[in-house]
Motif scaffolding. Structure first.
Motif, short mmCIF file in Angstrom:
data_model
loop_
_atom_site.label_atom_id
_atom_site.label_comp_id
_atom_site.label_asym_id
_atom_site.label_seq_id
_atom_site.Cartn_x
_atom_site.Cartn_y
_atom_site.Cartn_z
N VAL A 1 34.98 38.79 65.56
CA VAL A 1 34.70 40.20 65.83
C VAL A 1 35.95 41.02 65.54
CG1 VAL A 1 34.01 41.88 67.58
CG2 VAL A 1 33.00 39.59 67.59
N TYR A 2 35.79 42.01 64.68
CA TYR A 2 36.89 42.90 64.28
C TYR A 2 36.36 44.33 64.28
CZ TYR A 2 38.81 38.43 62.96
OH TYR A 2 39.26 37.13 63.01
N PHE A 3 37.17 45.25 63.80
CA PHE A 3 36.79 46.66 63.76
C PHE A 3 37.29 47.30 62.48
CE2 PHE A 3 36.95 45.30 68.09
CZ PHE A 3 35.76 45.80 68.60
N VAL A 4 36.62 48.37 62.04
CA VAL A 4 37.13 49.17 60.92
C VAL A 4 38.36 49.89 61.45
CG1 VAL A 4 36.67 51.17 59.46
CG2 VAL A 4 34.87 49.47 59.84
N ASP A 5 39.50 49.69 60.78
CA ASP A 5 40.74 50.28 61.29
C ASP A 5 41.48 51.20 60.32
OD1 ASP A 5 41.73 48.32 59.59
OD2 ASP A 5 43.09 47.45 61.07
N ARG A 6 41.00 51.31 59.07
CA ARG A 6 41.67 52.20 58.12
C ARG A 6 40.82 52.35 56.86
NH1 ARG A 6 43.52 47.22 58.36
NH2 ARG A 6 44.36 46.09 56.60
N HIS B 1 39.16 50.12 43.71
CA HIS B 1 38.35 51.33 43.70
C HIS B 1 38.49 52.11 45.01
CE1 HIS B 1 35.54 53.96 41.81
NE2 HIS B 1 34.65 53.83 42.78
N LEU B 2 37.93 51.62 46.10
CA LEU B 2 38.09 52.17 47.44
C LEU B 2 38.10 50.96 48.38
CD1 LEU B 2 35.39 55.01 47.49
CD2 LEU B 2 37.87 55.35 47.48
N SER B 3 38.69 51.12 49.57
CA SER B 3 38.65 50.00 50.51
C SER B 3 38.63 50.47 51.96
CB SER B 3 39.81 49.03 50.28
OG SER B 3 41.05 49.68 50.42
N VAL B 4 37.98 49.65 52.78
CA VAL B 4 37.84 49.90 54.21
C VAL B 4 38.50 48.73 54.93
CG1 VAL B 4 36.20 50.17 56.11
CG2 VAL B 4 35.66 51.13 53.85
N GLY B 5 39.50 49.01 55.76
CA GLY B 5 40.25 47.97 56.43
C GLY B 5 39.51 47.34 57.60
N VAL B 6 39.70 46.02 57.73
CA VAL B 6 39.16 45.24 58.83
C VAL B 6 40.35 44.80 59.68
CG1 VAL B 6 37.89 43.12 59.43
CG2 VAL B 6 37.22 44.46 57.42
N SER B 7 40.23 44.87 61.00
CA SER B 7 41.36 44.71 61.90
C SER B 7 41.92 43.29 62.06
CB SER B 7 40.99 45.26 63.29
OG SER B 7 39.94 44.50 63.85
N TYR B 8 41.63 42.39 61.13
CA TYR B 8 42.27 41.06 61.14
C TYR B 8 43.76 41.23 60.89
CZ TYR B 8 43.69 36.39 59.92
OH TYR B 8 44.34 35.19 59.90
N PRO B 9 44.63 40.54 61.60
CA PRO B 9 44.39 39.53 62.63
C PRO B 9 44.29 40.15 64.01
CG PRO B 9 46.73 39.59 62.11
CD PRO B 9 46.05 40.60 61.21
N ASN B 10 43.44 39.56 64.85
CA ASN B 10 43.38 39.99 66.24
C ASN B 10 44.37 39.14 67.04
OD1 ASN B 10 42.07 37.52 66.85
ND2 ASN B 10 40.03 38.44 66.70
N ALA B 11 44.42 39.32 68.35
CA ALA B 11 45.40 38.62 69.19
C ALA B 11 45.24 37.10 69.09
CB ALA B 11 45.28 39.07 70.64
N GLN B 12 44.00 36.61 69.06
CA GLN B 12 43.77 35.16 68.97
C GLN B 12 44.23 34.61 67.62
OE1 GLN B 12 41.38 37.39 69.82
NE2 GLN B 12 40.64 36.84 71.84
N ASP B 13 43.98 35.37 66.54
CA ASP B 13 44.41 34.93 65.21
C ASP B 13 45.93 34.82 65.14
OD1 ASP B 13 41.73 34.98 64.18
OD2 ASP B 13 41.91 37.14 63.87
N ARG B 14 46.63 35.83 65.70
CA ARG B 14 48.10 35.81 65.69
C ARG B 14 48.63 34.65 66.53
NH1 ARG B 14 47.21 41.25 65.44
NH2 ARG B 14 47.20 41.57 67.70
#
Length: 174
Positions: free
Chosen positions: A86-91, A99-112
């Motif tokens: 589970v992540y979030f759109v962050d940028r 072309h264009l891009s939408v950021g996904v909030s990886y890495p989260n605290a568990q990933d780090r």
């Protein structure tokens, strides 16, 4: 040359010159969305499908490409995997090389924490993006070609870029 022929020739030449002098109009990459708000993005890696939901209703669905090592959860920088969880759109990046891009909030605290426990870096810069020049050269010969991102066509990312908002939940399934 008769007067009528000369006149027809002059009109033809003016038409040709007028057409040559106009710059080609480029299709704008920013589109508008007037549908219901999207509350969640669900990405099913196994099916290579992304669904945009408004509540429990699917608003749009897309075929996707993944990282060049598509099976498994992204754990470390450079592993070529697309994250799961589970992540979030962050940028939003309007100047993306893809072309264009939408950021996904990886890495989260568990990933780090996982990467640090193994003395590695988790990586980052995971996006939903268009194909851009690299993807247009690789796709469809190579279905999964990104470094861990989720790719759609350039036309589709224009629509997705318009639809999504910061904070929209992104759930990525195996």
């Amino acid at each position: 040359m008769s007067k009528t022929t000369r006149r027809a020739f002059t009109i033809s030449m003016l038409a040709v010159l007028a057409a040559c002098g106009r710059p080609q109009e480029e299709k704008p990459k920013f589109v508008r969305y007037f549908g219901p708000p999207v509350t969640q993005v669900q990405i099913n890696k196994g099916q290579r499908r992304m669904h945009l939901f408004s509540g429990s209703t699917v608003v749009k669905s897309y075929d996707i490409s993944l990282g060049n090592v598509p099976v498994g959860h992204k754990q470390f920088e450079g592993d070529g995997k697309t994250p799961e969880g589970v992540y979030f759109v962050d940028r939003f990046n309007p100047r993306s090389a893809y072309h264009l891009s939408v950021g996904v909030s990886y890495p989260n605290a568990q990933d780090r924490a996982f990467a640090e426990a193994h003395g590695r870096r988790p990586g980052g810069d995971i996006f939903i993006h268009g194909r851009g020049p690299d993807g247009n050269n690789l796709f469809p010969r190579q279905r999964d070609w990104t470094a861990g991102c989720i790719a759609v066509s350039d036309e589709e990312i224009e629509e997705i870029y318009a639809i999504l908002r910061p904070g929209t939940q992104v759930v990525i399934y195996p």
